[in-house]
Design a protein around this motif. Structure first.
Motif, PDB file in Angstrom:
ATOM      1  N   LEU A  49       0.702  -1.123   0.016  1.00 36.47           N
ATOM      2  CA  LEU A  49       0.030   0.084   0.023  1.00 36.47           C
ATOM      3  C   LEU A  49       0.933   1.170   0.002  1.00 36.47           C
ATOM      4  N   VAL A  50       2.073   1.075   0.257  1.00 38.22           N
ATOM      5  CA  VAL A  50       3.289   2.435   0.413  1.00 38.22           C
ATOM      6  C   VAL A  50       3.258   2.863  -0.811  1.00 38.22           C
ATOM      7  N   SER A  51       3.420   2.301  -1.860  1.00 38.63           N
ATOM      8  CA  SER A  51       3.632   2.832  -3.348  1.00 38.63           C
ATOM      9  C   SER A  51       1.979   3.187  -3.857  1.00 38.63           C
ATOM     10  N   LYS A  52       1.080   2.749  -3.317  1.00 36.48           N
ATOM     11  CA  LYS A  52      -0.365   3.107  -3.973  1.00 36.48           C
ATOM     12  C   LYS A  52      -0.945   4.289  -2.972  1.00 36.48           C
ATOM     13  N   SER A  53      -0.433   4.597  -1.925  1.00 34.46           N
ATOM     14  CA  SER A  53      -1.048   5.789  -1.103  1.00 34.46           C
ATOM     15  C   SER A  53      -1.044   6.923  -1.754  1.00 34.46           C
ATOM     16  N   LYS A  54      -1.738   7.706  -1.711  1.00 36.80           N
ATOM     17  CA  LYS A  54      -2.165   9.125  -2.473  1.00 36.80           C
ATOM     18  C   LYS A  54      -1.369  10.182  -1.313  1.00 36.80           C
ATOM     19  N   LYS A  55      -1.231   9.773  -0.054  1.00 34.00           N
ATOM     20  CA  LYS A  55      -0.455  10.816   0.761  1.00 34.00           C
ATOM     21  C   LYS A  55       1.172  11.066   0.321  1.00 34.00           C
ATOM     22  N   PRO A  56       1.466  12.328   0.178  1.00 33.53           N
ATOM     23  CA  PRO A  56       2.847  12.590   0.057  1.00 33.53           C
ATOM     24  C   PRO A  56       3.624  12.056   1.386  1.00 33.53           C
ATOM     25  N   VAL A  57       4.607  11.652   0.955  1.00 31.37           N
ATOM     26  CA  VAL A  57       5.640  11.258   2.109  1.00 31.37           C
ATOM     27  C   VAL A  57       6.434  12.350   2.881  1.00 31.37           C
ATOM     28  N   VAL A 114      18.767   3.966   2.046  1.00 33.84           N
ATOM     29  CA  VAL A 114      18.697   2.378   1.663  1.00 33.84           C
ATOM     30  C   VAL A 114      17.538   2.039   2.679  1.00 33.84           C
ATOM     31  N   GLY A 115      17.260   2.698   3.757  1.00 36.84           N
ATOM     32  CA  GLY A 115      16.194   2.094   4.876  1.00 36.84           C
ATOM     33  C   GLY A 115      14.773   2.534   4.206  1.00 36.84           C
ATOM     34  N   LEU A 116      14.786   3.870   3.699  1.00 38.16           N
ATOM     35  CA  LEU A 116      13.469   4.132   3.166  1.00 38.16           C
ATOM     36  C   LEU A 116      13.055   3.378   1.781  1.00 38.16           C
ATOM     37  N   GLY A 117      14.205   2.987   1.059  1.00 41.26           N
ATOM     38  CA  GLY A 117      13.979   2.148  -0.284  1.00 41.26           C
ATOM     39  C   GLY A 117      13.489   0.929   0.273  1.00 41.26           C
ATOM     40  N   LYS A 118      13.958   0.203   1.349  1.00 39.22           N
ATOM     41  CA  LYS A 118      13.328  -1.141   1.676  1.00 39.22           C
ATOM     42  C   LYS A 118      12.051  -0.980   2.351  1.00 39.22           C
ATOM     43  N   LEU A 119      11.635   0.258   2.818  1.00 41.91           N
ATOM     44  CA  LEU A 119      10.434   0.531   3.132  1.00 41.91           C
ATOM     45  C   LEU A 119       9.324   0.857   2.161  1.00 41.91           C
ATOM     46  N   ARG A 120      10.005   0.912   0.937  1.00 36.65           N
ATOM     47  CA  ARG A 120       9.193   1.106  -0.520  1.00 36.65           C
ATOM     48  C   ARG A 120       8.905   2.611  -0.716  1.00 36.65           C
ATOM     49  N   VAL A 121       9.682   3.468  -0.250  1.00 32.16           N
ATOM     50  CA  VAL A 121       9.454   4.880  -0.215  1.00 32.16           C
ATOM     51  C   VAL A 121      10.306   5.215  -1.522  1.00 32.16           C
ATOM     52  N   GLU A 122       9.714   5.779  -2.622  1.00 30.96           N
ATOM     53  CA  GLU A 122      10.374   6.078  -3.690  1.00 30.96           C
ATOM     54  C   GLU A 122      10.962   7.695  -3.704  1.00 30.96           C
ATOM     55  N   LYS A 123       9.789   8.546  -3.265  1.00 25.40           N
ATOM     56  CA  LYS A 123      10.213  10.089  -3.393  1.00 25.40           C
ATOM     57  C   LYS A 123       9.723  10.625  -2.119  1.00 25.40           C
ATOM     58  N   CYS A 124      10.113  11.455  -1.624  1.00 20.38           N
ATOM     59  CA  CYS A 124       9.683  12.033  -0.101  1.00 20.38           C
ATOM     60  C   CYS A 124      10.406  13.711  -0.090  1.00 20.38           C
ATOM     61  N   VAL A 125       9.458  14.059   0.903  1.00 25.07           N
ATOM     62  CA  VAL A 125      10.108  15.501   1.290  1.00 25.07           C
ATOM     63  C   VAL A 125      10.778  15.389   2.503  1.00 25.07           C
TER      64      VAL A 125
END
Length: 220
Positions: A49-57, A114-125
């Motif tokens: 659901l992380v990649s599908k969430s509409k909320k900005p990270v 690396v940690g964020l990547g493993k949590l499937r975060v692709e882009k963030c503020v």
């Protein structure tokens, strides 16, 4: 006698789960390196659901006066209404640890990415305070495709030793290590005076409890 700081930390962890829907989760960066993040509950139970969430990270990055959730405790619940909030503990802080002797900003930024990547975060503020702001600048430099934007407070892009020593001497310390790793009540007061905007008067018992909690983290 109850340690007030430890009790507050336990209460805070419960409160974050109830009010903000975030939970602690430890990510293995390398076999000898583990980083703890506070993440949205669905990032643990349903990671797809992380990649599908509409909320900005939004990733909240702490400074030297505490761990992630302690630093951002008053912002997480509010921001969670509109953003997917991630709050890491930097290595050597809170629940994050490593056997590596590397203490550089580059190492912190690499492990964070690396940690964020493993949590499937692709882009963030990235939202960084003090030391966290410096790590944010470095991560943006090293991983520009991952950083959508930054909000930085109390930090500079690069810092010289002369600037550090001016700050250290200005609050009555003789070295950077003495300031960042206090061993006395007065040392804790000096460190907190740099990390807290308002001059809040805490009883000496609070500072003693703070020292004990820090000592337990170091021993672990």
């Amino acid at each position: 006698m109850v340690n007030l700081v430890a009790a507050h930390c336990s209460f805070l962890q419960w409160l974050m789960k109830i009010t903000a829907g975030v939970k602690p989760y430890t990510v293995e960066i390398h076999p000898e390196t583990h980083m703890r993040f506070w993440v949205p509950s669905y990032a643990i139970s349903s990671p797809n659901l992380v990649s599908k969430s509409k909320k900005p990270v939004v990733v909240l990055l702490h400074g030297f006066c505490g761990d992630g959730i302690m630093t951002w405790q008053f912002q997480v619940a509010s921001l969670s209404k509109h953003y997917a909030v991630y709050v890491p503990d930097f290595l050597f802080f809170g629940g994050s640890f490593t056997d590596s002797p590397n203490r550089s900003l580059e190492f912190q930024a690499e492990c964070l990415a690396v940690g964020l990547g493993k949590l499937r975060v692709e882009k963030c503020v990235l939202v960084g305070f003090s030391y966290g702001g410096m790590v944010a600048f470095k991560m943006a430099e090293m991983y520009p495709d991952m950083v959508h934007g930054m909000v930085i407070s109390g930090a500079v892009v690069a810092i010289k030793e002369s600037i550090i020593m001016e700050i250290v001497n200005g609050v009555g310390f003789s070295s950077c290590s003495e300031m960042l790793m206090p061993s006395t009540v007065d040392g804790v007061k000096g460190l907190l005076s740099l990390g807290i905007h308002k001059n809040i008067s805490f009883p000496n018992r609070f500072h003693n409890d703070f020292l004990k909690v820090c000592a337990q983290v170091i021993q672990q």
